[in-house]
Design an enzyme around this catalytic site. Sequence first.
Site, mmCIF file in Angstrom:
data_model
loop_
_atom_site.group_PDB
_atom_site.id
_atom_site.type_symbol
_atom_site.label_atom_id
_atom_site.label_comp_id
_atom_site.label_asym_id
_atom_site.label_seq_id
_atom_site.Cartn_x
_atom_site.Cartn_y
_atom_site.Cartn_z
ATOM 1 N N CYS A 1 0.803 -1.229 0.000
ATOM 2 C CA CYS A 1 0.000 0.000 0.000
ATOM 3 C C CYS A 1 0.835 1.277 0.000
ATOM 4 O O CYS A 1 0.290 2.361 -0.213
ATOM 5 C CB CYS A 1 -0.928 0.001 1.211
ATOM 6 N N HIS B 1 -2.962 19.923 6.537
ATOM 7 C CA HIS B 1 -3.873 18.837 6.205
ATOM 8 C C HIS B 1 -3.122 17.509 6.273
ATOM 9 O O HIS B 1 -1.954 17.429 5.886
ATOM 10 C CB HIS B 1 -4.459 19.029 4.798
#
Length: 417
Positions: A119, A288
């Site tokens: 991943c 963020h």
Amino acid sequence: MKKAKLIIGVYILFITQPRFLLRAVVNSGIGEETYAPRNVLEGREDSGTLADGIEEMEECFFDTLEKLFVKSGVSPAEIDVLVVNVSMLSPAPSLCSRIVRRFAMREDVRAFNLSGMGCSASLISVNLVENMFRCRRNMFAIVVTSESIAPFWYSGNDKSMMLANCLFRSGGCSILLTNRDNLSSKSIMKLKCSERTHLGANDEAFTCCMQKEDDNGRLGFYLSKTLPRAASRAFAENLKNLAPRILPFRQIVEHLARTCFHTLLTKTSIFKKAMEGRVINFKSGVDHFCLHPGGSALIEGIKKNLGLNEYDVEPSKMTLSRFGNTSASSIWYVLGYMEAKKRLKKGDRVLMVSLGAGFKCNSCLWEVMRDLGIDNNDTIWKGFIDDYPPRGNTINPYLKNLGWLCQENPPQFKSIK
């Protein structure tokens, strides 16, 4: 990619292990509108072929690349570097070669085909391009990231290998990168730095997440109970090296002073209690957080370790609910959510964090070059972004539709002659 609702996947698995699988799906945070390969939707999940895997990949690659070339105005002949990362499928000719052939790219294009990276492969690809850019100027590079599920759906009864069927879904994307100075005004984000951590030398970390055969010879993807511990260690090592590069100098000094103070005085129980739960404030250098949506437990763990709030992890949770864990491409779906919600403003700094088999943790910091999300019709979330996060009390669709499987005496299936 065939866009159809995947309610659960293959019901035969729920017949053999109903309670375990229902708990796994309910606790995973995945919704009922995720995407799956054609052979799974057609009920051929236990007989997936190489052709199914290649078809799955080509659907994703060709669609996203065609849209990318149209949107950017860059032609395939201008691409200098092509990086494709798909962990499970590595045919010959390579997936890179299939893209080069389809789009008639130049003979001198630098093509890289990455497999087995898990991943975290997407940010490894970005780091590879970053290193290529340091050697030569005025280049265009494309990173194509996806994962093949079609030939690798597990049809056995090993619980540690059945989890992968509950967590992973189909998806992918293509990213255009460049180091041409004259295109800086058209760029949407600028890479500030990247950090890679690999714990492959540790036995526990290496074996916690791997492809293998079960006792009956059925191929699947094994997820160990030690996976959270390996992920935590890789995550901590990565942030330890990344923090000095992204945090303000004042924050670094404060953390060092607090650490020294803690070391000297924690022998006193009062001071020890006062120092418990203190973490580095990454929000002082990051606006963020684009976190890999590998599962609700993983997101909650990172949230706790970084001292984040619900607003910070909302993009990852909503991506997990709508698209599931699409492996290496997941973080770009998270970024798309931020863009669609118009969160990304010029000058904002976005931290991407991904984890994957090996065991690896990779991260990078981006700076937003201009306000994004003005046109919501230009993101993967178009048409339904306003439905997220869900409002009011919501009922988990799996528990609502299949809760009867957890009953003490569930209804019995009868054969029809």
